[in-house]
Design an enzyme around this catalytic site. Structure first.
Site, PDB file in Angstrom:
ATOM      1  N   ARG A 120       0.842  -1.214   0.000  1.00  0.00           N
ATOM      2  CA  ARG A 120       0.000   0.000   0.000  1.00  0.00           C
ATOM      3  C   ARG A 120       0.869   1.253   0.000  1.00  0.00           C
ATOM      4  N   GLY A 163      11.605  16.195  10.541  1.00  0.00           N
ATOM      5  CA  GLY A 163      10.565  15.216  10.212  1.00  0.00           C
ATOM      6  C   GLY A 163       9.191  15.788  10.485  1.00  0.00           C
ATOM      7  N   ILE A 208      12.656   8.020   2.461  1.00  0.00           N
ATOM      8  CA  ILE A 208      11.810   8.275   1.292  1.00  0.00           C
ATOM      9  C   ILE A 208      11.379   6.955   0.638  1.00  0.00           C
ATOM     10  N   PHE A 210       1.629  19.710   1.971  1.00  0.00           N
ATOM     11  CA  PHE A 210       0.513  19.287   2.828  1.00  0.00           C
ATOM     12  C   PHE A 210      -0.725  18.929   2.005  1.00  0.00           C
ATOM     13  N   LEU A 258      -0.209  15.496   1.197  1.00  0.00           N
ATOM     14  CA  LEU A 258      -0.379  14.660   2.393  1.00  0.00           C
ATOM     15  C   LEU A 258      -1.859  14.471   2.727  1.00  0.00           C
ATOM     16  N   ASN A 259      -2.683  15.462   2.453  1.00  0.00           N
ATOM     17  CA  ASN A 259      -4.119  15.288   2.716  1.00  0.00           C
ATOM     18  C   ASN A 259      -4.646  14.054   1.981  1.00  0.00           C
ATOM     19  N   ARG A 293      -2.708  10.753   3.480  1.00  0.00           N
ATOM     20  CA  ARG A 293      -3.188  10.415   4.835  1.00  0.00           C
ATOM     21  C   ARG A 293      -4.586   9.802   4.756  1.00  0.00           C
ATOM     22  N   GLY A 325       2.442 -18.309  20.884  1.00  0.00           N
ATOM     23  CA  GLY A 325       3.750 -18.475  20.230  1.00  0.00           C
ATOM     24  C   GLY A 325       3.626 -18.396  18.718  1.00  0.00           C
ATOM     25  N   GLU A 350       3.636  10.176   7.593  1.00  0.00           N
ATOM     26  CA  GLU A 350       2.514  11.069   7.219  1.00  0.00           C
ATOM     27  C   GLU A 350       1.971  11.804   8.442  1.00  0.00           C
TER      28      GLU A 350
HETATM   29  P1  TGC Z   1       1.334  25.501   9.626  1.00  0.00           P
HETATM   30  O1  TGC Z   1       1.614  26.900  10.085  1.00  0.00           O
HETATM   31  O2  TGC Z   1       0.302  24.700  10.307  1.00  0.00           O
HETATM   32  O3  TGC Z   1       1.005  25.532   8.080  1.00  0.00           O
HETATM   33  C1  TGC Z   1       1.889  26.114   7.123  1.00  0.00           C
HETATM   34  C2  TGC Z   1       1.089  26.386   5.861  1.00  0.00           C
HETATM   35  O4  TGC Z   1       0.582  25.151   5.368  1.00  0.00           O
HETATM   36  C3  TGC Z   1      -0.874  25.203   5.341  1.00  0.00           C
HETATM   37  N1  TGC Z   1      -1.366  23.892   5.781  1.00  0.00           N
HETATM   38  C4  TGC Z   1      -2.067  23.081   4.989  1.00  0.00           C
HETATM   39  N2  TGC Z   1      -2.484  23.195   3.728  1.00  0.00           N
HETATM   40  C5  TGC Z   1      -3.171  22.167   3.190  1.00  0.00           C
HETATM   41  N3  TGC Z   1      -3.431  21.043   3.894  1.00  0.00           N
HETATM   42  C6  TGC Z   1      -3.030  20.878   5.167  1.00  0.00           C
HETATM   43  N4  TGC Z   1      -3.264  19.736   5.827  1.00  0.00           N
HETATM   44  C7  TGC Z   1      -2.300  21.920   5.777  1.00  0.00           C
HETATM   45  N5  TGC Z   1      -1.721  22.090   6.991  1.00  0.00           N
HETATM   46  C8  TGC Z   1      -1.171  23.310   6.985  1.00  0.00           C
HETATM   47  C9  TGC Z   1      -1.233  26.294   6.320  1.00  0.00           C
HETATM   48  O5  TGC Z   1      -2.507  26.837   6.020  1.00  0.00           O
HETATM   49  C10 TGC Z   1      -0.120  27.284   6.095  1.00  0.00           C
HETATM   50  O6  TGC Z   1      -0.394  27.962   4.877  1.00  0.00           O
HETATM   51  P2  TGC Z   1       0.039  29.509   4.701  1.00  0.00           P
HETATM   52  O7  TGC Z   1      -0.492  29.881   3.358  1.00  0.00           O
HETATM   53  O8  TGC Z   1      -0.591  30.236   5.843  1.00  0.00           O
HETATM   54  O9  TGC Z   1       1.533  29.513   4.788  1.00  0.00           O
HETATM   55  O10 TGC Z   1       2.722  24.737   9.636  1.00  0.00           O
HETATM   56  P3  TGC Z   1       3.597  24.262  10.812  1.00  0.00           P
HETATM   57  O11 TGC Z   1       5.011  24.421  10.390  1.00  0.00           O
HETATM   58  O12 TGC Z   1       3.149  24.885  12.115  1.00  0.00           O
HETATM   59  O13 TGC Z   1       3.209  22.730  10.740  1.00  0.00           O
HETATM   60  C11 TGC Z   1       2.990  21.984  11.827  1.00  0.00           C
HETATM   61  C12 TGC Z   1       2.446  20.574  11.452  1.00  0.00           C
HETATM   62  C13 TGC Z   1       2.694  19.658  12.614  1.00  0.00           C
HETATM   63  C14 TGC Z   1       0.975  20.683  11.194  1.00  0.00           C
HETATM   64  C15 TGC Z   1       3.063  19.986  10.190  1.00  0.00           C
HETATM   65  O14 TGC Z   1       4.353  20.332  10.046  1.00  0.00           O
HETATM   66  C16 TGC Z   1       2.887  18.489  10.034  1.00  0.00           C
HETATM   67  O15 TGC Z   1       1.832  18.030   9.585  1.00  0.00           O
HETATM   68  N6  TGC Z   1       3.942  17.679  10.333  1.00  0.00           N
HETATM   69  C17 TGC Z   1       3.952  16.263   9.998  1.00  0.00           C
HETATM   70  C18 TGC Z   1       4.925  16.031   8.863  1.00  0.00           C
HETATM   71  C19 TGC Z   1       4.468  14.963   7.929  1.00  0.00           C
HETATM   72  O16 TGC Z   1       3.322  14.548   7.891  1.00  0.00           O
HETATM   73  N7  TGC Z   1       5.389  14.487   7.105  1.00  0.00           N
HETATM   74  C20 TGC Z   1       5.062  13.488   6.133  1.00  0.00           C
HETATM   75  C21 TGC Z   1       6.204  13.235   5.197  1.00  0.00           C
HETATM   76  S1  TGC Z   1       5.731  12.302   3.760  1.00  0.00           S
HETATM   77  C22 TGC Z   1       5.521  10.739   4.316  1.00  0.00           C
HETATM   78  O17 TGC Z   1       5.600  10.426   5.463  1.00  0.00           O
HETATM   79  C23 TGC Z   1       5.202   9.749   3.284  1.00  0.00           C
HETATM   80  S2  TGC Z   1       5.067   8.111   3.830  1.00  0.00           S
HETATM   81  C24 TGC Z   1       4.449   7.464   2.431  1.00  0.00           C
HETATM   82  C25 TGC Z   1       4.154   5.997   2.472  1.00  0.00           C
HETATM   83  O18 TGC Z   1       5.123   5.217   2.413  1.00  0.00           O
HETATM   84  O19 TGC Z   1       2.953   5.628   2.450  1.00  0.00           O
HETATM   85  P1  FAD Z   2      10.423  13.317  14.868  1.00  0.00           P
HETATM   86  O1  FAD Z   2       9.760  14.464  14.239  1.00  0.00           O
HETATM   87  O2  FAD Z   2      11.823  13.495  15.339  1.00  0.00           O
HETATM   88  O3  FAD Z   2       9.545  12.816  16.089  1.00  0.00           O
HETATM   89  C1  FAD Z   2      10.021  11.888  17.087  1.00  0.00           C
HETATM   90  C2  FAD Z   2       8.946  11.757  18.166  1.00  0.00           C
HETATM   91  O4  FAD Z   2       8.715  13.044  18.757  1.00  0.00           O
HETATM   92  C3  FAD Z   2       7.584  11.300  17.636  1.00  0.00           C
HETATM   93  O5  FAD Z   2       6.975  10.461  18.599  1.00  0.00           O
HETATM   94  C4  FAD Z   2       6.779  12.584  17.520  1.00  0.00           C
HETATM   95  O6  FAD Z   2       5.382  12.361  17.694  1.00  0.00           O
HETATM   96  C5  FAD Z   2       7.341  13.386  18.692  1.00  0.00           C
HETATM   97  N1  FAD Z   2       7.214  14.829  18.479  1.00  0.00           N
HETATM   98  C6  FAD Z   2       7.762  15.584  17.483  1.00  0.00           C
HETATM   99  N2  FAD Z   2       7.420  16.879  17.643  1.00  0.00           N
HETATM  100  C7  FAD Z   2       6.636  16.944  18.728  1.00  0.00           C
HETATM  101  C8  FAD Z   2       5.948  18.006  19.398  1.00  0.00           C
HETATM  102  N3  FAD Z   2       5.981  19.249  18.949  1.00  0.00           N
HETATM  103  N4  FAD Z   2       5.239  17.697  20.513  1.00  0.00           N
HETATM  104  C9  FAD Z   2       5.135  16.429  20.961  1.00  0.00           C
HETATM  105  N5  FAD Z   2       5.772  15.379  20.372  1.00  0.00           N
HETATM  106  C10 FAD Z   2       6.496  15.639  19.279  1.00  0.00           C
HETATM  107  N6  FAD Z   2       8.926  11.093   4.485  1.00  0.00           N
HETATM  108  C11 FAD Z   2       8.857  11.618   3.228  1.00  0.00           C
HETATM  109  O7  FAD Z   2       9.036  12.820   3.027  1.00  0.00           O
HETATM  110  N7  FAD Z   2       8.587  10.810   2.145  1.00  0.00           N
HETATM  111  C12 FAD Z   2       8.389   9.472   2.279  1.00  0.00           C
HETATM  112  O8  FAD Z   2       8.132   8.778   1.286  1.00  0.00           O
HETATM  113  C13 FAD Z   2       8.485   8.888   3.594  1.00  0.00           C
HETATM  114  N8  FAD Z   2       8.387   7.540   3.747  1.00  0.00           N
HETATM  115  C14 FAD Z   2       8.623   6.991   4.986  1.00  0.00           C
HETATM  116  C15 FAD Z   2       8.698   5.587   5.113  1.00  0.00           C
HETATM  117  C16 FAD Z   2       8.976   5.026   6.355  1.00  0.00           C
HETATM  118  C17 FAD Z   2       9.089   3.527   6.481  1.00  0.00           C
HETATM  119  C18 FAD Z   2       9.142   5.849   7.502  1.00  0.00           C
HETATM  120  C19 FAD Z   2       9.406   5.250   8.854  1.00  0.00           C
HETATM  121  C20 FAD Z   2       9.091   7.225   7.373  1.00  0.00           C
HETATM  122  C21 FAD Z   2       8.844   7.813   6.124  1.00  0.00           C
HETATM  123  N9  FAD Z   2       8.855   9.215   5.951  1.00  0.00           N
HETATM  124  C22 FAD Z   2       8.762   9.760   4.690  1.00  0.00           C
HETATM  125  C23 FAD Z   2       9.197  10.090   7.074  1.00  0.00           C
HETATM  126  C24 FAD Z   2       8.062  10.282   8.078  1.00  0.00           C
HETATM  127  O9  FAD Z   2       7.066  11.119   7.563  1.00  0.00           O
HETATM  128  C25 FAD Z   2       8.671  10.835   9.376  1.00  0.00           C
HETATM  129  O10 FAD Z   2       9.400   9.761   9.964  1.00  0.00           O
HETATM  130  C26 FAD Z   2       7.613  11.343  10.325  1.00  0.00           C
HETATM  131  O11 FAD Z   2       6.980  12.499   9.811  1.00  0.00           O
HETATM  132  C27 FAD Z   2       8.205  11.669  11.718  1.00  0.00           C
HETATM  133  O12 FAD Z   2       9.361  12.438  11.612  1.00  0.00           O
HETATM  134  P2  FAD Z   2      10.713  11.976  12.377  1.00  0.00           P
HETATM  135  O13 FAD Z   2      10.977  10.544  12.036  1.00  0.00           O
HETATM  136  O14 FAD Z   2      11.769  12.953  12.058  1.00  0.00           O
HETATM  137  O15 FAD Z   2      10.360  12.031  13.908  1.00  0.00           O
END
Ligand code: TGC
Ligand code: FAD
Length: 403
Positions: A97, A144, A170, A249, A252-253, A256, A353, A376
């Site tokens: 997935r 992250g 990634i 983001f 990501l919407n 997620r 087991g 995500e």
């Molecule tokens: P913040 O101030 O909240 O927002 C900055 C700007 O972004 C806009 N925005 C959004 N727009 C669309 N959809 C959303 N869900 C949005 N969330 C925020 C917001 O309106 C603002 O826009 P503007 O025009 O005012 O600049 O930003 P922040 O820096 O305070 O963010 C905090 C937080 C925690 C919400 C955010 O950084 C977050 O969601 N962190 C989690 C990071 C994450 O999800 N990483 C994922 C990496 S990719 C991945 O993991 C792929 S795995 C794939 C797989 O294998 O399936």
């Molecule tokens: P951190 O941000 O360092 O967080 C560590 C811990 O601290 C977590 O428990 C978190 O909840 C907690 N924490 C962080 N900030 C706060 C706070 N403010 N308050 C309270 N608790 C907090 N990313 C991509 O861009 N593209 C991909 O394709 C992708 N694929 C992935 C595949 C795998 C198998 C994995 C494991 C990760 C992947 N990621 C990808 C990255 C993933 O999105 C990040 O690992 C995730 O967003 C968390 O970031 P981090 O690992 O740096 O943890």
């Protein structure tokens, strides 16, 4: 007497609410997942194999980028259909997935919504056909949960951009032909550091994507880094209009949302396997399923799964009606991943087991779901997103402390 039979796999008959087309797509994905993916899953996980035939198999069944319009290689299906596919694929392995989510939500989706006509025509049909594999680079070694702090830069040069920096964790990067990379722009008339998105072709000079080894989770998925050392990206490969974190983001919407359904599929599979096991396994002269403690575990699982099904279905419906809000997705991603992980851990325990071996598959789901609950946006980060929406106060950074 009740007029209907209770279905302990679909307690509130949520599948009966699906439209005909969504149901057909679900059945295609289910048949494929159960006949082609399930037989490979245990060995692939054990030996860290992602069979390179899988992308093409998915493409041949039109399972990639289904929401993309037909003119660009998709099938213009509903968000609900996309979710149902994620559910069926993750019923087998979150790793498969993951591949599908990245290709569909994190690569095809941004090209479809942010790309130029030329970019859409050049990349989308090939991505839908799995002639190209994509990846999505947002996370960095030191950023992250807080991607806004990213260090990767895109410096404006004659005819394009020079990319420098590193992305990590990634999905698909070691096998990707193109990478959607988010970077801070420099040297333009706009504010320095504004986030831009570009499409990098993986044969570009200065680009490399080494594999991340020793993962204990999602072992059948390729994960790697993206290293960029003065990588030139032509202007034609930059997204022209999107600026700031709302670019990544928005992708990501969609991803997620897919995970909301995917985690449900993994949880359902753990529950089904645990149910079957406790009816067959006898201890103290009775099936395990005859014990009160075991029955309440099954009851809790089914209650959680029913809530997860209804949440996923309703979110899909809201997305299809364009009435969704990102916080709804955070709520469902957090709930369904957290609950799926809990269900997998309990199922693992119920199998004793045997639950430790790969063949019974629940420990496989359990370790996968650790990643799914983390990527995500972690469980707690989505809790903070919800908290901010409820209170109007952001709690990502500590206050009152001079750290
Ligand atoms: P913040 O101030 O909240 O927002 C900055 C700007 O972004 C806009 N925005 C959004 N727009 C669309 N959809 C959303 N869900 C949005 N969330 C925020 C917001 O309106 C603002 O826009 P503007 O025009 O005012 O600049 O930003 P922040 O820096 O305070 O963010 C905090 C937080 C925690 C919400 C955010 O950084 C977050 O969601 N962190 C989690 C990071 C994450 O999800 N990483 C994922 C990496 S990719 C991945 O993991 C792929 S795995 C794939 C797989 O294998 O399936
Ligand atoms: P951190 O941000 O360092 O967080 C560590 C811990 O601290 C977590 O428990 C978190 O909840 C907690 N924490 C962080 N900030 C706060 C706070 N403010 N308050 C309270 N608790 C907090 N990313 C991509 O861009 N593209 C991909 O394709 C992708 N694929 C992935 C595949 C795998 C198998 C994995 C494991 C990760 C992947 N990621 C990808 C990255 C993933 O999105 C990040 O690992 C995730 O967003 C968390 O970031 P981090 O690992 O740096 O943890």
């Amino acid at each position: 007497m009740p007029k209907v039979n209770f279905n302990p796999e679909d307690a509130y008959f949520f599948e009966s609410m699906l439209g005909e087309e969504d149901r057909m797509i679900m059945e295609t994905a289910r048949e494929y997942a159960q006949t082609k993916l399930e037989p490979r899953a245990c060995d692939a996980n054990q030996n860290e194999i992602f069979d390179h035939a899988i992308p093409k198999e998915m493409a041949d069944l039109n399972l990639l980028g289904v929401t993309v319009p037909e003119e660009y290689g998709g099938i213009g299906a509903s968000n609900t259909a996309y979710g149902l596919i994620a559910r069926e694929i993750e019923r087998v392995d979150s790793a498969y997935r993951s591949f599908l989510s990245v290709q569909s939500s994190l690569v095809m989706h941004p090209i479809n919504v942010f790309g130029t006509e030329e970019q859409k025509k050049k990349y989308l049909p090939k991505l839908a056909a799995a002639e190209l594999i994509g990846c999505f680079g947002l996370t960095e070694p030191d950023h992250g949960s807080d991607p806004g702090g990213m260090k990767t830069t895109a410096t404006k040069v004659e005819g394009g951009w020079k990319l420098n920096g590193a992305k990590m964790w990634i999905t698909n990067s070691p096998i990707a032909d193109i990478a959607i990379v988010w970077a801070k722009a420099k040297g333009t008339s706009e504010k320095d550091g504004i986030i831009r998105g570009v499409i990098i072709e993986s044969d570009s000079k200065g680009y490399s994507a080494p594999t991340t080894h020793n993962k204990m989770s999602l072992r059948a998925s390729y994960t790697g880094e993206i290293i960029m050392d003065d990588v030139f990206v032509p202007d034609s490969n930059a997204f022209p209009d999107i600026r700031g974190l709302k670019g990544p983001f928005t992708c990501l919407n969609s991803a997620r949302y897919g995970i909301v359904w995917g985690a449900l599929g993994a949880a359902e599979n753990c529950y089904t396997r645990a149910k079957q096991y406790v009816m067959e396994r006898q201890q103290f002269g009775y099936p395990l399923g005859a014990n009160q403690l075991v029955q309440t575990k099954l009851a809790n699982m089914l209650t959680d799964i029913t809530q997860m099904q209804l949440l996923a279905w309703r979110l899909g419906q809201l997305k299809d009606e364009n009435r969704d809000h990102p916080t709804m997705t955070s709520l469902a991603k957090r709930n369904n991943c957290g609950k799926a992980l809990e269900i997998a851990r309990i199922a693992r325990d119920m199998l004793g087991g045997n639950g430790i071996t790969g063949e019974y598959r629940v420990v496989h789901h359990m370790v996968n779901l650790e990643s799914v609950n983390t990527y995500e946006g972690t469980y707690d980060i989505h809790g903070l997103i919800l908290g901010r929406e409820i209170t109007g106060i952001q709690a990502f950074t500590p206050r009152g402390n001079d750290l």
